[in-house]
Design a protein around this motif. Structure first.
Motif, PDB file in Angstrom:
ATOM      1  N   GLN A   1       0.811  -1.223   0.000  1.00 52.39           N
ATOM      2  CA  GLN A   1       0.000   0.000   0.000  1.00 52.39           C
ATOM      3  C   GLN A   1       0.844   1.273   0.000  1.00 52.39           C
ATOM      4  O   GLN A   1       0.306   2.372   0.017  1.00 52.39           O
ATOM      5  CB  GLN A   1      -0.914   0.016   1.241  1.00 52.39           C
ATOM      6  N   ARG A   2       2.156   1.143  -0.014  1.00 50.56           N
ATOM      7  CA  ARG A   2       3.024   2.318   0.136  1.00 50.56           C
ATOM      8  C   ARG A   2       2.868   3.349  -0.976  1.00 50.56           C
ATOM      9  O   ARG A   2       3.191   4.504  -0.793  1.00 50.56           O
ATOM     10  CB  ARG A   2       4.477   1.893   0.289  1.00 50.56           C
ATOM     11  N   GLY A   3       2.361   2.937  -2.126  1.00 45.16           N
ATOM     12  CA  GLY A   3       2.121   3.880  -3.209  1.00 45.16           C
ATOM     13  C   GLY A   3       1.072   4.927  -2.856  1.00 45.16           C
ATOM     14  O   GLY A   3       0.987   5.972  -3.500  1.00 45.16           O
ATOM     15  N   LEU A   4       0.287   4.651  -1.816  1.00 42.35           N
ATOM     16  CA  LEU A   4      -0.730   5.606  -1.369  1.00 42.35           C
ATOM     17  C   LEU A   4      -0.152   6.725  -0.505  1.00 42.35           C
ATOM     18  O   LEU A   4      -0.822   7.728  -0.267  1.00 42.35           O
ATOM     19  CB  LEU A   4      -1.823   4.885  -0.568  1.00 42.35           C
ATOM     20  N   LEU A   5       1.070   6.533  -0.022  1.00 38.68           N
ATOM     21  CA  LEU A   5       1.687   7.543   0.842  1.00 38.68           C
ATOM     22  C   LEU A   5       2.124   8.715  -0.030  1.00 38.68           C
ATOM     23  O   LEU A   5       2.975   8.584  -0.899  1.00 38.68           O
ATOM     24  CB  LEU A   5       2.886   6.938   1.575  1.00 38.68           C
ATOM     25  N   GLY A   6       1.499   9.865   0.191  1.00 42.09           N
ATOM     26  CA  GLY A   6       1.772  11.031  -0.632  1.00 42.09           C
ATOM     27  C   GLY A   6       2.901  11.886  -0.092  1.00 42.09           C
ATOM     28  O   GLY A   6       3.622  11.507   0.828  1.00 42.09           O
ATOM     29  N   ALA A   7       3.024  13.075  -0.652  1.00 40.85           N
ATOM     30  CA  ALA A   7       4.059  14.021  -0.248  1.00 40.85           C
ATOM     31  C   ALA A   7       3.536  15.031   0.764  1.00 40.85           C
ATOM     32  O   ALA A   7       4.314  15.655   1.475  1.00 40.85           O
ATOM     33  CB  ALA A   7       4.604  14.752  -1.473  1.00 40.85           C
ATOM     34  N   GLU A   8       2.204  15.188   0.843  1.00 46.65           N
ATOM     35  CA  GLU A   8       1.627  16.191   1.732  1.00 46.65           C
ATOM     36  C   GLU A   8       1.780  15.766   3.192  1.00 46.65           C
ATOM     37  O   GLU A   8       1.365  14.664   3.569  1.00 46.65           O
ATOM     38  CB  GLU A   8       0.141  16.370   1.411  1.00 46.65           C
ATOM     39  N   PRO A   9       2.379  16.623   4.023  1.00 44.87           N
ATOM     40  CA  PRO A   9       2.510  16.269   5.435  1.00 44.87           C
ATOM     41  C   PRO A   9       1.165  16.298   6.153  1.00 44.87           C
ATOM     42  O   PRO A   9       0.234  16.984   5.720  1.00 44.87           O
ATOM     43  CB  PRO A   9       3.454  17.344   5.989  1.00 44.87           C
ATOM     44  N   TRP A  10       1.063  15.556   7.223  1.00 46.61           N
ATOM     45  CA  TRP A  10      -0.120  15.546   8.089  1.00 46.61           C
ATOM     46  C   TRP A  10      -0.206  16.892   8.791  1.00 46.61           C
ATOM     47  O   TRP A  10       0.784  17.380   9.342  1.00 46.61           O
ATOM     48  CB  TRP A  10       0.007  14.408   9.089  1.00 46.61           C
ATOM     49  N   ASP A  11      -1.376  17.494   8.783  1.00 40.57           N
ATOM     50  CA  ASP A  11      -1.598  18.781   9.440  1.00 40.57           C
ATOM     51  C   ASP A  11      -2.631  18.598  10.541  1.00 40.57           C
ATOM     52  O   ASP A  11      -3.837  18.632  10.303  1.00 40.57           O
ATOM     53  CB  ASP A  11      -2.061  19.816   8.413  1.00 40.57           C
TER      54      ASP A  11
END
Length: 154
Positions: A106-116
């Motif tokens: 599932q790692r392809g789902l990890l995006g570049a946007e940080p958690w806010d």
């Protein structure tokens, strides 16, 4: 037996943890080194994956019982794998627990946007808590007086 669980993202909010598990647990601030936290594509929450040089801030919950851990496993789905990790506490001590890490497939789902965290709290927390309460109601067996009466007749 009780467990320790390092959490980041939505489970850092006590109201989310209570909505999912039905309980609150003792928590301490902690840092997980070597993991990157980012939003998951198309979702309201983040995930973490190995990333040398990165850090993820979160909480280390303790005294998590097996029933609560089971609910958390169901909540996190197969999107995540529970893994053993070592975290650094605010006092510098090393502590061990488990964390939900984005599963290899599932790692392809990890995006570049940080958690806010702040934006999530302002824009989505209330609705998310309601969704988590619905989830818990769906996975818990209903308690009914008829069921109790039926078992007494047997």
């Amino acid at each position: 037996m009780s467990s320790r669980l390092f959490v980041y993202g939505t489970l850092e909010f006590p109201e989310v943890m209570r909505a999912v598990t039905g309980r609150l647990f003792p928590a301490r601030s902690a840092v997980l080194e070597g993991y990157r936290c980012a939003m998951l594509e198309g979702r309201r929450y983040p995930g973490i994956a190995l990333a040398p040089g990165s850090t993820t801030h979160g909480l280390l919950y303790s005294q998590i019982d097996s029933a609560a851990l089971h609910r958390l496993d169901l909540f996190e789905t197969t999107l995540y794998e529970r893994r053993s990790v070592a975290v650094r506490l605010a006092n510098g001590a090393l502590a061990f627990g488990e964390a939900y890490v984005v599963a290899a497939g599932q790692r392809g789902l990890l995006g570049a946007e940080p958690w806010d965290r702040v934006r999530f709290a302002a824009d989505q927390l209330a609705d998310y808590v309601a969704d988590c309460e619905d989830f818990r109601r769906e996975i818990e067996p209903p308690e009914s007086i008829d069921g109790l009466a039926s078992s007494r007749k047997s």
